[in-house]
Each structure stands twice: as structure tokens, then as C-alpha cells.
Design an enzyme around this catalytic site. Structure first.
Site, PDB file in Angstrom:
ATOM      1  N   ASN A   7       0.870  -1.173   0.000  1.00  0.00           N
ATOM      2  CA  ASN A   7       0.000   0.000   0.000  1.00  0.00           C
ATOM      3  C   ASN A   7       0.912   1.229   0.000  1.00  0.00           C
ATOM      4  OD1 ASN A   7      -1.425   2.335   0.969  1.00  0.00           O
ATOM      5  ND2 ASN A   7      -3.120   0.996   1.528  1.00  0.00           N
ATOM      6  N   ASN A   9       0.139   4.411  -0.308  1.00  0.00           N
ATOM      7  CA  ASN A   9      -0.409   5.675   0.199  1.00  0.00           C
ATOM      8  C   ASN A   9      -0.001   6.821  -0.729  1.00  0.00           C
ATOM      9  OD1 ASN A   9      -1.805   7.458   1.795  1.00  0.00           O
ATOM     10  ND2 ASN A   9      -0.284   7.545   3.425  1.00  0.00           N
ATOM     11  N   GLU A  35      -3.654   1.865  -3.250  1.00  0.00           N
ATOM     12  CA  GLU A  35      -3.642   3.317  -3.034  1.00  0.00           C
ATOM     13  C   GLU A  35      -2.586   4.002  -3.915  1.00  0.00           C
ATOM     14  OE1 GLU A  35      -5.318   5.448   0.516  1.00  0.00           O
ATOM     15  OE2 GLU A  35      -4.033   3.979   1.512  1.00  0.00           O
ATOM     16  N   TYR A 109      -7.891  -3.828  -2.458  1.00  0.00           N
ATOM     17  CA  TYR A 109      -7.872  -2.803  -1.413  1.00  0.00           C
ATOM     18  C   TYR A 109      -9.270  -2.713  -0.809  1.00  0.00           C
ATOM     19  CZ  TYR A 109      -7.325   1.858   0.710  1.00  0.00           C
ATOM     20  OH  TYR A 109      -7.293   2.922   1.587  1.00  0.00           O
ATOM     21  N   ASP A 149      -4.216  -4.657   1.038  1.00  0.00           N
ATOM     22  CA  ASP A 149      -4.561  -4.048   2.318  1.00  0.00           C
ATOM     23  C   ASP A 149      -6.014  -4.392   2.598  1.00  0.00           C
ATOM     24  OD1 ASP A 149      -5.173  -2.440   4.451  1.00  0.00           O
ATOM     25  OD2 ASP A 149      -4.715  -0.539   3.465  1.00  0.00           O
ATOM     26  N   ASN A 151      -7.411  -4.009   5.661  1.00  0.00           N
ATOM     27  CA  ASN A 151      -7.916  -3.120   6.713  1.00  0.00           C
ATOM     28  C   ASN A 151      -8.604  -3.879   7.851  1.00  0.00           C
ATOM     29  OD1 ASN A 151      -7.340  -0.224   6.410  1.00  0.00           O
ATOM     30  ND2 ASN A 151      -8.281  -0.468   4.385  1.00  0.00           N
ATOM     31  N   ASP A 245       3.112   4.705   4.998  1.00  0.00           N
ATOM     32  CA  ASP A 245       2.716   4.316   6.346  1.00  0.00           C
ATOM     33  C   ASP A 245       2.537   2.798   6.440  1.00  0.00           C
ATOM     34  OD1 ASP A 245       0.493   4.514   4.672  1.00  0.00           O
ATOM     35  OD2 ASP A 245      -0.847   5.269   6.225  1.00  0.00           O
ATOM     36  N   HIS A 246       2.557   2.126   5.289  1.00  0.00           N
ATOM     37  CA  HIS A 246       2.566   0.662   5.210  1.00  0.00           C
ATOM     38  C   HIS A 246       3.956   0.195   4.811  1.00  0.00           C
ATOM     39  CE1 HIS A 246      -1.940  -0.089   5.042  1.00  0.00           C
ATOM     40  NE2 HIS A 246      -1.867   1.210   4.813  1.00  0.00           N
TER      41      HIS A 246
END
Length: 255
Positions: A7, A9, A35, A109, A149, A151, A245-246
Site C-alpha cells: 500500500n 499511500n 492506493e 484494497y 490491504d 484493513n 505508512d505501510h
């Protein structure tokens, strides 16, 4: 065969942090990105086109600079699919699949519900709608790698602060039960198969010093069909360098 799920981001943001320099050193056969946060036409610079790879994108149609998935492949696929038949999901650019003979590699995702009730309700809708598709894929006889991802954390070993997150999206009991039920149906969590006692994370909040303190969540997966589970060889979560952030999650499969 080495497959990486990441991911980004924002793929442009990750590239500016050195993602493609890191990628060039990894000997990866297939890269599944989530993303991308860009239109395909915004990703034509040579930095987004590593030599030796074909690229396939599914952009979000509902909002610019949002969501988006991609697959980078060394070998040309026989077929690429990017819709699953439900417009609210398809328009957000959350699925792309590359098929190579009997092998399907998916960049997926799943929605986050952390922004509020509306998105959490959409997340539950997606979970309920997509589960029968997973059942169909499992029964199809094809080999699947579901990268992405999701989540959702699965168990207490997959999140640093277990108790304090029980009421937060991604760690809700009904979300974890849904994922547990999926894995009980025959799908295999590649990381957990290879690291039965592992407590590694793939995502950290950008608030405070969560990454420095390793206060993370494992929400990025390669979930595989049973025959591929027998070919799992090794895996690695690249927490450093910080590219998003991943963290990129790479799995090696015996050919």
C-alpha cells in the site's frame, strides 16, 4: 516466484521516498500496489516504469487522487480483469487481477471504516458482498494469491494494542470474525503459515511515534488458495526504509 504487496499511500509519494530504488534490488516477479492515488496518465514518468515490467492500473473513477490499484508483472499475463460487477466498489478502484495460466494474482484494497459510520457501513456491505466471490474463486480450481490491504487484523498477535482497539475499525469483533471465517473456509494467510508465532506489523499510524515504537497493525496480506499454501517458502515485511505508512510485504513461492 516472488510476489510483493504494497500500500503506497500515493505511488508518487512512495516514489519520491525511494520506493522504486528499493524495488529494483528485490528480484520481485509481481508487484501488487494499493492506493496509487493517481490517474494512469500521471504515472508515465520513467521512474514509475521499471525496466522489464508490464504495468496495469485500475484508477478510482468516483474521486480523483483516491484509492487505485496496480499490478507490475515481469511476464505478460494472459488476461487482466479490473471489475467485479458491483459499481460502488468497482468505481473506487479497489480490484485488479492478472491471470497467468491457472494462476490468478489479485491486488485488492478493502475499504477502511475509520472515517466514520458511513464508511464503516460501506465496509460491512463490501465484506458481505465479496465473500461469495471468494468462495467461488476457492471452488474454481484456479490458484489464487489475494494481495492487498484488507484493513482488518485477524488475532491479538496482529496488533500491538489489542484491548484498546476493540471498538476501532479494523479490529472490531465482527470484522475479525469475518476474516477468521474466511480463513477457516480454506484460504491460507501466507504470513501466519510461515510465521506461526510472528508478531510483525505492516501499518503504523502517522500520529505520535507509532512506527518508532513499533505500535502497529498487520493488515496487509497475501491470502492464498490451498495448493499455493504448499508452495510457500519465505516472507519478509520491509519496515525500513520508510516508503509509506505501510510496509511492503513480500512472499517467496517454490516454483
Amino acid at each position: 516466484m516472488r510476489i510483493c504487496s504494497f500500500n503506497a499511500n500515493g505511488l508518487r509519494s512512495a516514489a519520491s521516498k525511494g520506493f522504486f530504488d528499493w524495488f529494483a534490488e528485490q528480484d520481485i516477479d509481481l508487484l501488487c500496489v494499493q492506493e496509487t492515488k493517481a490517474r494512469t496518465e500521471q504515472l508515465q514518468d520513467p521512474m514509475f516504469c521499471p525496466p522489464g515490467y508490464q504495468r496495469f492500473f485500475r484508477d478510482a473513477q468516483s474521486k480523483r487522487g483516491y484509492s487505485g490499484v496496480a499490478i507490475y508483472a515481469r511476464q505478460p499475463p494472459d488476461q487482466v480483469l479490473d471489475t467485479l460487477g458491483w459499481e460502488p466498489f468497482d468505481q473506487e478502484g479497489r480490484y485488479i487481477e492478472a491471470r497467468f495460466g491457472q494462476l490468478s494474482v489479485v491486488s485488492l484494497y478493502l475499504p477502511s471504516g475509520s472515517s466514520g459510520d458511513e464508511r464503516q457501513n460501506f465496509k460491512f456491505e463490501v465484506m458481505n458482498w465479496i465473500r461469495p466471490l471468494f468462495d467461488q474463486w476457492l471452488a474454481s480450481g484456479r490458484d489464487y494469491v489475494l494481495c492487498g490491504d484488507w484493513n482488518i487484523v485477524h488475532t491479538e498477535r496482529d496488533i500491538k494494542n489489542w484491548k484498546s482497539n476493540q471498538k476501532n475499525s479494523g479490529c472490531l469483533p465482527e470484522e475479525r470474525a469475518w476474516l477468521a471465517n474466511l480463513l477457516d473456509s480454506g484460504w491460507v494467510d501466507s504470513y501466519r503459515k510461515l510465521r506461526p508465532d510472528g508478531q510483525d506489523y505492516t501499518w503504523w499510524s502517522q500520529r505520535g511515534a507509532a512506527r518508532a515504537k513499533d505500535v502497529g497493525w498487520r493488515i496487509d496480506y497475501q491470502i492464498v488458495s490451498p495448493r499455493l499454501a504448499e508452495r510457500l517458502s519465505d516472507c519478509a515485511i520491509a519496515a525500513e526504509p520508510k516508503l509509506s505508512d505501510h510496509a511492503p510485504f513480500t512472499v517467496s513461492y517454490v516454483d
